[in-house]
Design a protein around this motif. Structure first.
Motif, PDB file in Angstrom:
ATOM      1  N   ALA A   1     -20.777   6.893   6.315  1.00 26.41           N
ATOM      2  CA  ALA A   1     -20.246   6.133   7.450  1.00 26.41           C
ATOM      3  C   ALA A   1     -19.634   7.076   8.487  1.00 26.41           C
ATOM      4  N   ASP A   2     -18.974   8.124   8.018  1.00 26.01           N
ATOM      5  CA  ASP A   2     -18.385   9.097   8.936  1.00 26.01           C
ATOM      6  C   ASP A   2     -19.457   9.875   9.702  1.00 26.01           C
ATOM      7  N   ARG A   3     -20.672   9.930   9.161  1.00 27.29           N
ATOM      8  CA  ARG A   3     -21.770  10.627   9.845  1.00 27.29           C
ATOM      9  C   ARG A   3     -22.524   9.684  10.783  1.00 27.29           C
ATOM     10  N   GLY A   4     -22.034   8.461  10.934  1.00 23.35           N
ATOM     11  CA  GLY A   4     -22.634   7.547  11.890  1.00 23.35           C
ATOM     12  C   GLY A   4     -23.549   6.505  11.305  1.00 23.35           C
ATOM     13  N   VAL A   5     -23.678   6.460   9.976  1.00 22.77           N
ATOM     14  CA  VAL A   5     -24.510   5.428   9.356  1.00 22.77           C
ATOM     15  C   VAL A   5     -23.894   4.061   9.611  1.00 22.77           C
ATOM     16  N   ASP A   6     -24.724   3.103   9.992  1.00 22.49           N
ATOM     17  CA  ASP A   6     -24.245   1.778  10.373  1.00 22.49           C
ATOM     18  C   ASP A   6     -24.219   0.775   9.231  1.00 22.49           C
ATOM     19  N   GLY A   7     -24.963   1.052   8.149  1.00 26.24           N
ATOM     20  CA  GLY A   7     -25.009   0.092   7.059  1.00 26.24           C
ATOM     21  C   GLY A   7     -25.671   0.685   5.832  1.00 26.24           C
ATOM     22  N   PHE A   8     -25.647  -0.112   4.756  1.00 32.33           N
ATOM     23  CA  PHE A   8     -26.144   0.339   3.465  1.00 32.33           C
ATOM     24  C   PHE A   8     -26.989  -0.747   2.821  1.00 32.33           C
ATOM     25  N   ARG A   9     -28.107  -0.341   2.269  1.00 30.58           N
ATOM     26  CA  ARG A   9     -28.906  -1.226   1.414  1.00 30.58           C
ATOM     27  C   ARG A   9     -28.567  -0.835  -0.014  1.00 30.58           C
ATOM     28  N   VAL A  10     -28.119  -1.792  -0.823  1.00 30.76           N
ATOM     29  CA  VAL A  10     -27.590  -1.506  -2.150  1.00 30.76           C
ATOM     30  C   VAL A  10     -28.657  -1.816  -3.198  1.00 30.76           C
ATOM     31  N   ASP A  11     -29.135  -0.783  -3.844  1.00 31.68           N
ATOM     32  CA  ASP A  11     -30.198  -0.897  -4.834  1.00 31.68           C
ATOM     33  C   ASP A  11     -29.690  -1.603  -6.091  1.00 31.68           C
ATOM     34  N   VAL A  12     -30.533  -2.481  -6.641  1.00 26.61           N
ATOM     35  CA  VAL A  12     -30.212  -3.285  -7.840  1.00 26.61           C
ATOM     36  C   VAL A  12     -28.735  -3.664  -7.893  1.00 26.61           C
ATOM     37  N   ALA A  13     -28.283  -4.306  -6.835  1.00 27.91           N
ATOM     38  CA  ALA A  13     -26.862  -4.618  -6.675  1.00 27.91           C
ATOM     39  C   ALA A  13     -26.326  -5.525  -7.770  1.00 27.91           C
ATOM     40  N   HIS A  14     -27.209  -6.243  -8.448  1.00 27.26           N
ATOM     41  CA  HIS A  14     -26.782  -7.211  -9.458  1.00 27.26           C
ATOM     42  C   HIS A  14     -26.547  -6.588 -10.829  1.00 27.26           C
ATOM     43  N   ALA A  15     -26.828  -5.295 -11.010  1.00 28.00           N
ATOM     44  CA  ALA A  15     -26.885  -4.742 -12.365  1.00 28.00           C
ATOM     45  C   ALA A  15     -25.823  -3.699 -12.683  1.00 28.00           C
ATOM     46  N   LEU A  16     -24.874  -3.485 -11.783  1.00 28.68           N
ATOM     47  CA  LEU A  16     -23.946  -2.374 -11.999  1.00 28.68           C
ATOM     48  C   LEU A  16     -23.061  -2.561 -13.225  1.00 28.68           C
ATOM     49  N   THR A  17     -22.303  -3.632 -13.245  1.00 28.41           N
ATOM     50  CA  THR A  17     -21.325  -3.807 -14.325  1.00 28.41           C
ATOM     51  C   THR A  17     -22.003  -4.368 -15.564  1.00 28.41           C
ATOM     52  N   LYS A  18     -21.519  -3.934 -16.730  1.00 25.37           N
ATOM     53  CA  LYS A  18     -22.113  -4.345 -18.000  1.00 25.37           C
ATOM     54  C   LYS A  18     -21.017  -4.508 -19.046  1.00 25.37           C
ATOM     55  N   ASP A  19     -21.270  -5.364 -20.003  1.00 22.31           N
ATOM     56  CA  ASP A  19     -20.366  -5.541 -21.143  1.00 22.31           C
ATOM     57  C   ASP A  19     -21.181  -5.364 -22.419  1.00 22.31           C
ATOM     58  N   LEU A  20     -21.070  -4.192 -23.005  1.00 20.78           N
ATOM     59  CA  LEU A  20     -21.825  -3.883 -24.223  1.00 20.78           C
ATOM     60  C   LEU A  20     -20.890  -3.776 -25.422  1.00 20.78           C
ATOM     61  N   SER A  21     -19.861  -4.634 -25.414  1.00 21.71           N
ATOM     62  CA  SER A  21     -18.863  -4.579 -26.493  1.00 21.71           C
ATOM     63  C   SER A  21     -19.326  -5.269 -27.765  1.00 21.71           C
TER      64      SER A  21
END
Length: 567
Positions: free
Chosen positions: A210-230
């Motif tokens: 963002a500091d380099r002037g990027v205006d936005g982000f496309r977030v890859d597989v945004a649904h899969a980050l958090t997991k509970d493998l307990s």
């Protein structure tokens, strides 16, 4: 690296119009797959200076923003989605100075910049993962990833029978006997998003770009980050598949992933204007608003049209449902027909529906052998696919919301089937032999000119082979042809700027199940004939300002779209 002169368009002085902070709501975003866009130094790979050399082409096309697929240092185990350094440029693609020059060139022409962020996993060459391998069991370095002990005698069996998205086991054993999770390729170990250090580091990455002037982000597989493998033992693959995706699933679309994006949103909103984001979230429709909320990423991809046939009832249902979802989230909808993961829509629409998977990718088990045999089967009707693709494109460009275009679709490019096995790069081909040929067919480098060693892509051979027929689709050839696909896109994007920004439409009855018609504020109407019999526009034909096929005698031909404007 020195960027060559733009071979298609000059660089006349351009003063961009002032764009509001919510520019993204109605934007046309052009996806660039950097390694296949333009090669400035002749090494066969597209690069950042190559993009800069064609900003005039992008300006003339009329897009509001570009989205760059990953350009970070990578071993290319998954086309750049195996990231070894999130805050740098792959040296084969350029330098950070080259990136800054590209952003400046695009911004000077009123074009915003969106970059891909890949937060679910790193490359196995990332310093963190190399540190984890050396640090051993129980270390802070391993806690950044998802390591587990194996089952059975001596832990020789993986923690579960889970299957990776690219085929094969989802667990890989390391030298000291532990196993790590990789949802995708073995070279892409999953991060542990319960680790505060992981969360903090990605906030640093977002600020860096963002500091380099990027205006936005496309977030890859945004649904899969958090997991509970307990759970002990972990559920089987069959049990995992049967679990509801209601926010408590162990690995997908968990409610707690929104805690991550709430932190990201604070970073985005700290800039003026706020940085944007769009989620790649393959989730149930009623879950989409969570990602598109202004408190989360702000927008989420609508992939329904990627899975739809060229069919009026399907398009009507998808548009209606997704406009309702956008209203529920306070966001705007997104419309996309092609991207780097699916068969190009000009080809999809030229195949009978059973010839492809629901997401457009070919598979033998569903009768997609045409791609495995070089794409020469007569079952592919190229002309029909092209007609339908032009019609579908005009349809979505007339809708309220943002539209995402994939590089080369403006040229009417088809999927490239003629790729020898030894030249394929996609891990899905390597891990699913005889089942899925992978995604290389839509990633073949662009044809900029009608001749030359790589059709203007570079001065030498391209990293994926370009078939001879691509020369007919070059930007050079189409730029001079008023009837070309490129000319149609340019005209449509110019006229689209005249549409009022009100994010609604009104369906108009047509008396035919295979014809859709809707009105937009300001006297605009869009009519699409999904059938093969001409549709009578009657006196309305005088209001046609653009059509994907000739409107003669007051009739819109089959498999065509017309835009009407009443002044």
């Amino acid at each position: 690296m020195t960027a060559p002169i733009d071979v298609i368009s000059g660089d006349a002085e351009f003063v961009p119009a002032t764009q509001p902070a919510d520019w993204w709501r109605q934007a046309v975003v052009y996806q660039i797959y950097p390694r296949s866009f333009a090669d400035s130094n002749g090494d066969g790979l597209g690069d950042i200076p190559g993009i800069t050399s064609h900003v005039g082409y992008l300006r003339d096309l009329g897009v509001d923003a570009v989205w760059l697929s990953p350009f970070y240092p990578s071993a290319l185990a998954d086309g750049g989605y195996d990231v070894a350094d999130y805050r740098n440029v792959d040296p084969r693609l350029g330098t950070l100075d080259d990136f800054d020059d590209m952003v400046a060139a695009l911004h000077a022409r009123g074009i915003r910049v969106v970059v891909d962020i890949v937060p679910n996993h790193t490359s196995n060459l990332h310093p963190w993962f190399q540190e984890a391998l050396a640090a051993g069991r129980g270390s802070a370095a391993r806690d950044r990833y998802i390591f587990r002990e194996g089952r059975g005698a001596g832990g020789a069996e993986p923690p579960s029978d889970w299957v990776a998205s690219f085929g094969g086991p989802a667990w890989e054993r390391v030298e000291d006997g532990q196993w790590y999770l990789h949802t995708f390729a073995v070279e892409q170990p999953d991060l542990n998003w319960a680790n505060p250090e992981v969360r903090a580091d990605f906030l640093t990455t977002l600020r860096f770009w963002a500091d380099r002037g990027v205006d936005g982000f496309r977030v890859d597989v945004a649904h899969a980050l958090t997991k509970d493998l307990s759970a002990d033992p972990l559920p089987s693959q069959a049990e995992l598949d049967a679990m509801p995706r209601d926010g408590s699933h162990p690995t997908e679309d968990r409610d707690d992933v929104q805690d991550v994006y709430a932190e990201w949103r604070k970073v985005f909103n700290a800039y003026d204007p706020p940085r944007t984001a769009v989620a790649e979230a393959w989730v149930a429709p009623d879950r989409v608003p969570r990602y598109a909320s202004p408190d989360s990423l702000g927008q989420s991809f609508n992939f329904d049209l990627l899975e739809a046939d060229f069919d009026a009832p399907q398009f009507h249902r998808i548009v209606t449902e997704n406009l309702e979802l956008a209203q529920a989230s306070g966001s705007s909808s997104t419309w996309v027909l092609s991207n780097h993961d699916v068969v190009r829509h000009a080809t999809r629409y030229g195949l009978p529906a059973p010839e492809r998977l629901s997401n457009g990718r070919p598979a033998v088990r569903q009768g997609g052998a045409w791609l495995l045999t070089g794409g020469v089967s007569p079952r592919l009707d190229r002309d029909q696919g092209a007609r339908r693709a032009r019609a579908a494109t005009l349809f979505i460009l007339g809708l309220p919301g943002s539209t995402y275009l994939y590089q080369g679709e403006e040229l009417g490019l088809h999927e490239v089937a003629e790729i020898p096995d030894d030249r394929r790069e996609d891990p899905t081909f390597a891990h699913s032999p005889g089942v899925d040929v992978g995604r290389d067919g839509c990633r073949v480098p662009l044809p900029w000119t009608s001749d030359g060693p790589s059709l203007g892509f570079g001065t030498g051979e391209a990293h994926l082979p370009q078939p001879a027929w691509m020369a007919e689709y070059s930007a050079q050839a189409e730029s001079a042809d008023p009837a070309s696909s490129l000319s149609l896109y340019r005209t449509a994007l110019r006229l689209r700027r005249e549409l009022e920004s009100a994010e609604r439409l009104d369906w108009i009855g047509t008396g035919r199940a295979d014809v859709l018609r809707f009105a937009r504020p300001g006297g605009w109407e869009v009519v699409t004939n999904f059938g093969t019999s001409p549709y009578a526009l009657g006196p309305d034909a005088e209001a046609v300002v653009l059509a994907s096929a000739s409107v003669e005698g007051g009739f819109l031909p089959g498999e065509a779209t017309a835009w009407l404007r009443r002044r």
